[in-house]
Design a protein around this motif. Sequence first.
Motif, short mmCIF file in Angstrom:
data_model
loop_
_atom_site.label_atom_id
_atom_site.label_comp_id
_atom_site.label_asym_id
_atom_site.label_seq_id
_atom_site.Cartn_x
_atom_site.Cartn_y
_atom_site.Cartn_z
N SER A 1 -7.29 21.67 10.23
CA SER A 1 -7.13 21.05 8.86
C SER A 1 -8.34 20.11 8.51
N ALA A 2 -9.71 20.45 8.98
CA ALA A 2 -10.83 19.70 9.02
C ALA A 2 -11.08 19.70 7.50
N THR A 3 -10.83 20.82 6.44
CA THR A 3 -11.36 20.92 5.26
C THR A 3 -10.64 20.06 4.46
N LEU A 4 -9.18 19.60 5.07
CA LEU A 4 -8.45 18.90 4.03
C LEU A 4 -8.30 17.23 4.42
N LEU A 5 -9.22 16.90 5.39
CA LEU A 5 -9.23 15.40 5.77
C LEU A 5 -9.43 14.44 4.57
N PRO A 6 -10.37 15.00 3.73
CA PRO A 6 -10.74 13.83 2.54
C PRO A 6 -9.68 13.80 1.85
N LEU A 7 -8.79 14.58 1.92
CA LEU A 7 -7.39 14.49 0.91
C LEU A 7 -6.43 13.92 1.70
N PHE A 8 -6.47 13.80 2.96
CA PHE A 8 -5.36 13.33 3.59
C PHE A 8 -4.74 11.65 3.50
N ARG A 9 -6.24 11.00 3.21
CA ARG A 9 -6.05 9.54 3.21
C ARG A 9 -4.92 9.31 1.96
N GLU A 10 -4.89 10.00 0.87
CA GLU A 10 -4.05 9.73 -0.14
C GLU A 10 -2.47 9.79 0.31
N LEU A 11 -2.26 10.46 1.62
CA LEU A 11 -0.80 10.62 2.17
C LEU A 11 -0.18 9.01 2.37
N GLY A 12 -1.33 8.14 2.51
CA GLY A 12 -0.81 6.70 2.95
C GLY A 12 0.15 6.77 4.33
N ALA A 13 -0.47 7.55 5.33
CA ALA A 13 0.07 7.51 6.61
C ALA A 13 -0.64 6.46 7.17
N ASP A 14 -0.20 5.95 8.51
CA ASP A 14 -0.78 4.89 9.39
C ASP A 14 -1.94 5.51 10.17
N VAL A 15 -1.41 6.69 10.53
CA VAL A 15 -2.41 7.63 11.72
C VAL A 15 -2.64 9.07 11.53
N TYR A 16 -3.78 9.47 11.46
CA TYR A 16 -4.00 10.79 11.17
C TYR A 16 -4.33 11.57 12.41
N GLY A 17 -3.42 12.60 12.56
CA GLY A 17 -3.54 13.55 13.90
C GLY A 17 -4.90 14.51 13.55
N ILE A 18 -5.77 14.83 14.38
CA ILE A 18 -6.76 15.72 14.40
C ILE A 18 -6.78 16.72 15.09
N ASP A 19 -6.98 18.00 14.66
CA ASP A 19 -7.27 19.17 15.64
C ASP A 19 -8.75 19.14 16.20
N TRP A 20 -8.92 20.19 17.24
CA TRP A 20 -10.04 20.01 17.93
C TRP A 20 -11.25 20.63 17.07
N ARG A 21 -11.13 21.09 16.05
CA ARG A 21 -12.45 22.18 15.55
C ARG A 21 -13.43 21.15 14.76
N ILE A 22 -13.17 19.91 14.79
CA ILE A 22 -14.12 19.01 14.23
C ILE A 22 -14.50 17.84 15.34
N ASN A 23 -15.30 17.34 15.48
CA ASN A 23 -15.69 16.29 16.04
C ASN A 23 -15.29 14.91 15.55
N LEU A 24 -14.35 14.12 16.59
CA LEU A 24 -13.76 13.01 16.23
C LEU A 24 -14.40 11.85 15.29
N ASP A 25 -15.45 11.86 15.48
CA ASP A 25 -16.48 10.67 14.55
C ASP A 25 -16.61 11.56 13.35
N ASP A 26 -16.82 12.92 13.09
CA ASP A 26 -16.97 13.53 11.97
C ASP A 26 -15.87 13.22 11.04
N ALA A 27 -14.60 13.67 11.71
CA ALA A 27 -13.32 13.28 11.26
C ALA A 27 -12.96 11.99 10.54
N VAL A 28 -13.32 10.94 11.33
CA VAL A 28 -13.23 9.53 10.74
C VAL A 28 -14.04 9.47 9.49
N GLU A 29 -15.19 9.83 9.43
CA GLU A 29 -16.01 9.95 8.23
C GLU A 29 -15.36 10.62 7.43
#
Length: 343
Positions: A244-272
């Motif tokens: 779901s790396a390409t969906l990450l910019p949208l996920f923040r609107e979900l209002g979750a407390d924690v976002y689970g990240i798969d391995w196809r993106i570097n974790l620092d890039d996912a945070v960004e």
Amino acid sequence: MENYRFLRACFGETTDTVPIWIMRQAGRYMPEYQEVRQKHSFMEMCKTPDLAVKVTLLPVDILGVDAAILFSDILIPVEAMGIPVEFVEGKGPVLGAKIRDESDVERLAEFDPAEKTGFVMEAVRILRKELEGKVPLIGFSGAPFTLASYIVEGGSSKNFIKLKTLMYQAPDIYRKLMSKLTRVVTDYLNAQIEAGAQAVQLFDTWAGILTPSDYREYVLPYTRKVIANLKRDEVPVIHYANDSATLLPLFRELGADVYGIDWRINLDDAVEALGGDVVVQGNMDPTALFYPVEKIEKIAGDIIARGRKARAHIFNLGHGILPTTDPEHARALVEAVHRLGKK
Ligand code: CP3
């Protein structure tokens, strides 16, 4: 002394070291799980609180993880809706529903979770007692879209043609199904919270099959509604979607407390991509556990370093642990994360 590392990190608070748990941590890679599984079917294990409790506790005792996750399956509430669910050896889940018109959706039951899935709530209650003074308990549900995918496809799928056809050619039926699943998932998670779950994870395993604009239109509003309607003052919500790396910019609107990240993106890039100042969970490639232990430690160290960009980081794999994993490697990973993650 009770280990609150995992819950503290969920709320973005600082911890002595990086907490870790592993998706599918009570599973087939463990000989102690196999021993129970040889005597009982998977569904039987899910529906017998004493057995579910027993296997839930295995990874806490054997691996030393910082959280327990209820042993169950995302298809349990689907069965409670009146859809036959079967786990076929070597094929995965097979579901017996056909969704062709509105009446097919109307026939699906909205059920009382305390009654129809009482065995789940009972396992949660027993686990809270068993885990007292140890680690927190995570409850979970499939997210509406991923449950819809199993219901409409009749099982696992490669291209999700039936689901996407429904979505594009019969959006009214699709939305009716998603609205119903949104209510079912909300009630099911609230019942787990009431029974004592201290955090909940929403598995939207298959969200990554969609374009970002389809995700926004057909999935995001439903998942956001589930999260908004959880009775959860002190219970953090973790959202997980695979690939779901390409969906990450949208996920923040979900209002979750924690976002689970798969391995196809570097974790620092996912945070960004998530917009920064966020709590993340992940994201080691499950097959990295097949490397020698020294290399596993190196990879874990790199992920921990990248995770420092987040407000807080909970270590996990990017998807479930694979059945052929050496349990000793999983144990070495937990030890390495606790050692390398020290603040
Ligand atoms: O994480 C945990 O340890 C908690 C238990 C858990 C299981 N399934 C146990 C399980 C959780 C959280 C799940 C979630 C789940 N189930 C998901 C979402 C997460 C993901 O992995 O993407 C999905 C898609 C399912 C549906 C499902 N259940 C599949 C595709 C399978 C595999 C079928 C197969 O035979 O390979 C299952 C079965 C399953 N769920 C097992 C376990 C331990 C294996 C059952 C066995 O012993 O045969």
